[in-house]
Design a protein around this motif. Structure first.
Motif, PDB file in Angstrom:
ATOM      1  N   GLY A   1     139.074  48.380 145.903  1.00 52.21           N
ATOM      2  CA  GLY A   1     140.008  49.301 146.331  1.00 52.21           C
ATOM      3  C   GLY A   1     140.588  49.061 147.934  1.00 52.21           C
ATOM      4  O   GLY A   1     140.999  48.141 148.403  1.00 52.21           O
TER       5      GLY A   1
ATOM      6  N   VAL B   1     120.078  62.912 145.611  1.00 47.47           N
ATOM      7  CA  VAL B   1     121.330  62.672 145.327  1.00 47.47           C
ATOM      8  C   VAL B   1     121.552  62.506 143.626  1.00 47.47           C
ATOM      9  O   VAL B   1     120.292  61.976 143.118  1.00 47.47           O
ATOM     10  N   VAL B   2     122.646  62.807 142.873  1.00 45.73           N
ATOM     11  CA  VAL B   2     122.691  62.726 141.566  1.00 45.73           C
ATOM     12  C   VAL B   2     123.884  61.334 141.768  1.00 45.73           C
ATOM     13  O   VAL B   2     125.020  61.706 141.977  1.00 45.73           O
ATOM     14  N   THR B   3     123.353  60.071 141.361  1.00 46.10           N
ATOM     15  CA  THR B   3     124.194  58.874 141.661  1.00 46.10           C
ATOM     16  C   THR B   3     125.592  58.914 140.895  1.00 46.10           C
ATOM     17  O   THR B   3     126.379  58.320 141.319  1.00 46.10           O
ATOM     18  N   GLY B   4     125.432  59.646 139.515  1.00 39.97           N
ATOM     19  CA  GLY B   4     126.694  59.695 138.882  1.00 39.97           C
ATOM     20  C   GLY B   4     127.710  60.471 139.672  1.00 39.97           C
ATOM     21  O   GLY B   4     128.850  60.664 139.126  1.00 39.97           O
ATOM     22  N   PHE B   5     127.449  61.250 140.471  1.00 39.51           N
ATOM     23  CA  PHE B   5     128.204  62.268 140.844  1.00 39.51           C
ATOM     24  C   PHE B   5     128.977  61.921 142.109  1.00 39.51           C
ATOM     25  O   PHE B   5     128.733  61.228 142.878  1.00 39.51           O
TER      26      PHE B   5
ATOM     27  N   ASP C   1     130.469  66.680 144.899  1.00 43.97           N
ATOM     28  CA  ASP C   1     129.539  67.280 144.370  1.00 43.97           C
ATOM     29  C   ASP C   1     128.105  67.327 144.595  1.00 43.97           C
ATOM     30  O   ASP C   1     127.229  68.044 144.584  1.00 43.97           O
ATOM     31  N   ASN C   2     127.665  66.093 145.238  1.00 43.12           N
ATOM     32  CA  ASN C   2     126.425  65.974 145.978  1.00 43.12           C
ATOM     33  C   ASN C   2     126.210  66.701 147.159  1.00 43.12           C
ATOM     34  O   ASN C   2     125.127  67.001 147.816  1.00 43.12           O
TER      35      ASN C   2
ATOM     36  N   ILE D   1     126.872  69.897 147.512  1.00 45.48           N
ATOM     37  CA  ILE D   1     126.532  71.139 147.425  1.00 45.48           C
ATOM     38  C   ILE D   1     125.231  71.126 146.608  1.00 45.48           C
ATOM     39  O   ILE D   1     124.672  72.142 146.187  1.00 45.48           O
TER      40      ILE D   1
ATOM     41  N   ASN E   1     135.621  59.622 152.229  1.00 45.91           N
ATOM     42  CA  ASN E   1     136.487  59.993 150.857  1.00 45.91           C
ATOM     43  C   ASN E   1     135.312  60.849 149.932  1.00 45.91           C
ATOM     44  O   ASN E   1     134.513  60.179 149.217  1.00 45.91           O
TER      45      ASN E   1
ATOM     46  N   LEU F   1     134.695  59.807 146.144  1.00 47.85           N
ATOM     47  CA  LEU F   1     133.986  58.448 145.816  1.00 47.85           C
ATOM     48  C   LEU F   1     132.658  58.739 145.197  1.00 47.85           C
ATOM     49  O   LEU F   1     131.914  59.610 145.615  1.00 47.85           O
ATOM     50  N   ARG F   2     132.264  58.057 144.206  1.00 49.14           N
ATOM     51  CA  ARG F   2     130.704  58.252 143.741  1.00 49.14           C
ATOM     52  C   ARG F   2     129.977  57.904 144.705  1.00 49.14           C
ATOM     53  O   ARG F   2     130.242  56.875 145.201  1.00 49.14           O
TER      54      ARG F   2
END
Ligand code: ATP
Ligand code: MG
Lengths: 515, 378
Positions: A22, A355-359, A363-364, A366, A403, A406-407
């Motif tokens: 991107g 971390v939650v890798t799909g988030f 969202d990570n 918080i 950003n 971004l995941r």
């Protein structure tokens, strides 16, 4: 060291490799060559594009432009299979092993050589024993992988690559997960590989390792090659400057500690694992305001369990953890309740727990703080506040790219770590537990993270630092606890601590001045 | 070994399902050709049967209403990392709750019956999901197994109740007496008529709007509340959940209660809206179709709505097809539905690889920032 005057074509040559994600220009017109039979280092800041480049060479990503030549011949690499066919092997930072298979089964997986497994296994065994002898890569072939320590699992990965006929081996931050002892063994092995004519590309953030084992180094910054030098002709300081583009403090700059009131008291803490084996055996210590206490020890001696018990992730079987006059153990407070009392935690294994890798990044940002009033409005999550909070953290901790949408998986390792640190420090804790704060982080960011930790100390907070990097402990800690076999075997003030003293204690020799 | 292929969002949510659907239709066409009918004529008949008139549209959306409820039920559990195969049983028992309210309180005015019927359906469905959830959370019994078993138990229990307890006296077939008219869900044609829009009389009823409201509610709960945040964290990474102070067992319970409540709402449409009594096997497999609907809808409320309409159209258009084409019987229609489930659900990734390679070749930024919001992390 191998002489570079070498008329052979290079083992690997990259010409004009270019790659965008991107808006992110991850690799910019990269060109360099790796001579056959050498160890070639690649260094650069977090997000410089090192992993991207390695993934292109191994066929995980496809370059937008450019050419790859192997031993002088152009090759088209569209998939890892193509790379393997071209004699390229890669050891990933996150091992790609089937945990409940044996070592042998893992190595043979995908190259069984026929429908009958037994025959393939037998012939593979003979070949592997030969390989193991040649390179001193001893691994128990019939052990289940999940039972092996990390260092041996990595060896399995290397053997796997060699078994597939790899002639060029790519190692992306191989030592990030290793103890210093395991790292030393790895480097001995790399030396033997080189002596046998194999070529190695080593990506790392540790300049010490670059200086110790490589023949040449390529320095990357923002996707481009900014320097390429013979290792003999350079120094750590010089490389650090080339990497970051400015002079870097390799030593932490901090004033003397001014310890104040005791904030956290641990008494006779015992933690057992699921099998009932005690991993922490009756540990007692205190953390005071305005000091950093380092917890040193060979990995696997109970530091991780201790840290998790303090954070509320593991329930101790005995003992007290007192914070602000409350016994966290007796009250059975969970990690969320402990956070509300001002106990923040940067976990050792960021990807598994932090971390939650799909988030997305926001969202990570918080995670663990998602129920703070600041993030709610009218019973719903306040998305604007969450976004703003993430943007602010990204700016303050120089997370790139900034950003929030971004995941998290699309960020480089160091930038993920900065975001986790930002999240925990930003909560303004009284006590911060930090595990391996600079694992996989570049030197520029290490300097930054260390400054943040020292600033937190100077603001009157208490820090407990767990690190397998002795340098990091010596650089940051005001007081050092040494763990061995689940016990604290000694306590040293920073002034009296030396690498030798700590090393002896880590090996189990009891120190003076027991806490 | 390679990482899961990622696609731009529009391709992920639009192009890929479309390709899967077309592949399923092509395969179905080949089979129809084999049995000697024209695939093109069959497709036209089906499309016409599903969307050709007000009546067919009414039926299509009436079926879709059931699938929205069960699809949402499966999706909520999925986001919590749970595979709820028990929507069928939860719908069955939930319908019992709704039906009992309608039987007993049918004399009350509709606006008093409705909230109670909704509540009872949700409560009964949730209760039926709670037992497997509790067994999973506390004892580690695998929820896939227990929810399947609870489908059978629900079926046996309902048969016993209908044959022995609730059966309308003096009647042979195992079903209750008809609800009082006050407990009928108003048809959409009636509601539309009131605001001056003429619409043919079909079983499509107010429950359709309730299903849409449920979809909106699920979206808000999962993506706009801390409860939903915790649910999704626990579903994707239980270790990170524990680190964050979220208790995965509690999430399991909460998610399954909501899932069961959603499935249990099916009776609002099927019983209050159309059958007006409790009868044997009224969910009719909608609980299982819900799995396909959730999969195909990427577990997102909007996707689930679209997938539910597709499956509603397959049911309605399929019955039209079997009616008009002598060689195509009901079983043929089930085969076509099965192919759609197979290609859009179970094998949805078959075209992902080639498609992502196409994107990798064509555009300069093959990697999108957005991943499909699918499954728990490995
Ligand atoms: N799949 C992806 N999608 C979008 N951007 C990506 C993706 N992978 C990498 N990037 C971006 O490309 C840049 C280079 O990342 P890369 O992982 O190659 O860095 P690195 O040099 O290996 O860093 P580190 O030392 O932290 O591992 C970063 O800005 C990163 O955010
Ligand atoms: Mg990297």
């Amino acid at each position: 060291m191998v002489e570079e005057i070498n008329s052979l074509p290079p083992a690997l040559e990259l010409r004009g490799i270019d790659k965008r994600f991107g808006a992110v220009h991850a690799n910019r017109d990269l060109s360099f060559a790796v001579a056959a039979g050498t160890v070639h280092g690649v260094i650069g800041e977090n997000g410089a594009g090192k992993s991207t480049l390695m993934n292109i060479i191994y066929g995980f990503h496809r370059a937008d432009a450019g050419e790859i030549r192997v031993h002088g011949k152009p090759v088209e690499i569209h998939s890892p299979q193509d790379a393997i066919a071209a004699g390229i092997g890669m050891v990933h930072q996150h091992f790609m092993l089937v945990e409940n298979f044996t070592v042998l089964e893992n190595i043979v997986l995908g190259v069984e050589g026929g429908p009958r497994l037994a025959g393939g296994l037998a012939s593979a065994r003979a070949g592997l024993e030969q390989l193991a002898r040649d390179y001193g890569l001893d691994v128990p072939l019939d052990t289940v992988v999940s039972e092996l320590p990390v260092g041996l699992q990595q060896r399995v990965e290397i053997l796997k690559a060699l078994h597939r006929g790899a002639d060029l081996l790519i190692l992306d931050e191989p030592t990030a997960v290793l103890t210093p002892q395991e790292a030393d063994q790895l480097f001995k092995m790399l030396g033997r590989l080189r002596a046998q004519g194999k070529t190695v590309i080593l990506v790392t953030h540790k300049l010490r390792e670059i200086m110790a084992v490589t023949d040449r180094v390529t320095v990357m910054r923002q996707g481009a090659v900014v320097a390429e030098v013979a290792t003999r002709a350079t120094s750590s300081r010089d490389l650090a400057e080339k990497m970051v583009g400015r002079a870097v403090l390799l030593q932490v700059e901090k004033g003397p500690a001014q310890p104040g009131a005791t904030l956290l008291t641990v008494r006779d803490l015992e933690v057992t694992d699921r099998l009932g084996v005690p991993r922490v055996k009756g540990v007692s210590f205190t953390l005071r305001a305005g000091e950093i206490v380092g917890l040193a020890g060979v990995a696997g001696n109970g530091q991780s369990e201790l840290l998790e018990a303090l954070a509320g992730i593991r329930a101790p079987s005995r003992g007290e953890i007192v914070l602000g006059g409350r016994d966290l153990v007796r009250e059975g407070l969970d990690p969320r309740a402990r956070r509300h009392l001002g106990l923040a935690h940067v976990p050792e294994d960021r990807l598994r727990m932090g971390v939650v890798t799909g988030f997305s990044a926001q969202d990570n940002a918080i995670l663990g703080y998602h129920d703070l009033p600041a993030y709610q409005r009218g019973g719903l999550l306040n998305r604007a506040a969450i976004l703003g909070g993430c943007e602010r953290k990204m700016a303050a901790y120089d997370v790139r790219p900034p950003n929030p949408h971004l995941r998290i998986a699309a960020f480089s390792g160091g930038n993920q770590q900065k975001l986790v640190l930002a999240r925990e420090i930003d909560s303004d804790p009284r006590v911060l537990l930090v595990g391996q704060p600079t694992r996989g982080v570049d030197i520029g960011a290490i300097e930054f993270i260390h400054q943040k930790l020292v600033a937190l100390r100077d603001a009157g907070k208490a820090l407990l630092l767990v690190s397998v990097e002795l340098d990091e402990i010596l650089g940051l800690a005001d007081r050092i606890l040494v763990m061995n076999a689940g016990e604290i075997v000694g306590e040293l003030a920073r002034a009296e601590a030396t690498e030798e003293k700590i090393g002896l204690m880590m090996a189990g020799v009891k120190g003076e001045g027991r806490a | 070994m390679s990482p899961p292929a990622k696609l731009p969002r529009w391709a992920e949510l639009g192009l890929l399902p479309a390709i899967n659907l077309i592949a399923a239709l092509l395969l179905s066409g080949a089979i129809i050709r084999l049995i000697g009918e024209s695939p093109w004529a069959a497709l036209k008949l089906m499309a016409d049967g599903a969307f050709g008139s007000q009546e067919s549209i009414g039926y299509t959306f009436y079926y879709a209403t059931n699938f929205i409820f069960t699809g949402l039920a499966v999706a909520v559990a999925y986001h919590a990392g749970l595979f709820n195969i028990g929507a069928e049983g939860q719908a069955y028992i939930g319908g019992l709750g709704t039906g009992l309210v309608c039987l007993w309180l049918g004399a009350w005015p509709f606006w008093a019956v409705l909230p109670l019927a909704i509540l009872a359906g949700a409560l009964f469905g949730a209760a039926w999901a709670f037992i497997p959830a509790w067994l999973q959370a506390r004892r580690g019994s695998h929820i896939v197994i227990t929810t399947i078993m609870f489908n059978f138990i629900a079926s046996a229990l309902m048969t016993w109740l209908l044959v022995n307890v609730l059966i309308r006296p003096g009647q042979q077939s195992p079903e209750t007496r008809e609800f009082a008219p006050n407990a009928f869900m108003p048809g959409l044609h009636t509601l539309l008529g009131k605001i001056g829009i003429p619409f043919t009389s079909t079983p499509l009823n107010l429950a359709f709007l309730l299903a849409l409201a449920a979809a909106a509610l699920v979206w808000v709960l999962l993506w706009r509340t801390r409860w939903g945040y915790a649910l999704r964290v626990a579903g994707r990474n239980p270790a990170a959940a524990v680190y964050a102070g979220i208790r995965p067992p509690r999430v399991t319970l909460g998610a399954m209660l909501l899932s069961g409540a959603l499935a249990g709402s099916l009776g609002l449409n099927e019983l209050m809206g159309s059958q007006h009594r409790i009868l044997l096997d009224f969910p009719g497999g909608a609980g299982f179709v819900g799995i396909a609907v959730a999969l195909m809808g990427r577990n997102q409320p909007v996707g689930i709505f679209l997938a539910a309409v597709l499956f509603g159209a397959l049911v309605q258009g399929g019955s039209q097809l079997s009616f008009d084409m002598p060689h195509v019987n009901r079983d043929m229609v089930v085969v076509i539905q099965g192919l759609v489930i197979l290609l859009c659900g179970a094998m949805e990734n078959v075209f992902r690889g080639p498609l992502s390679r196409l994107f990798a070749g064509k555009t300069r930024s093959p990697k999108s920032e957005i991943r499909n919001d699918g499954g728990p992390d490995a």
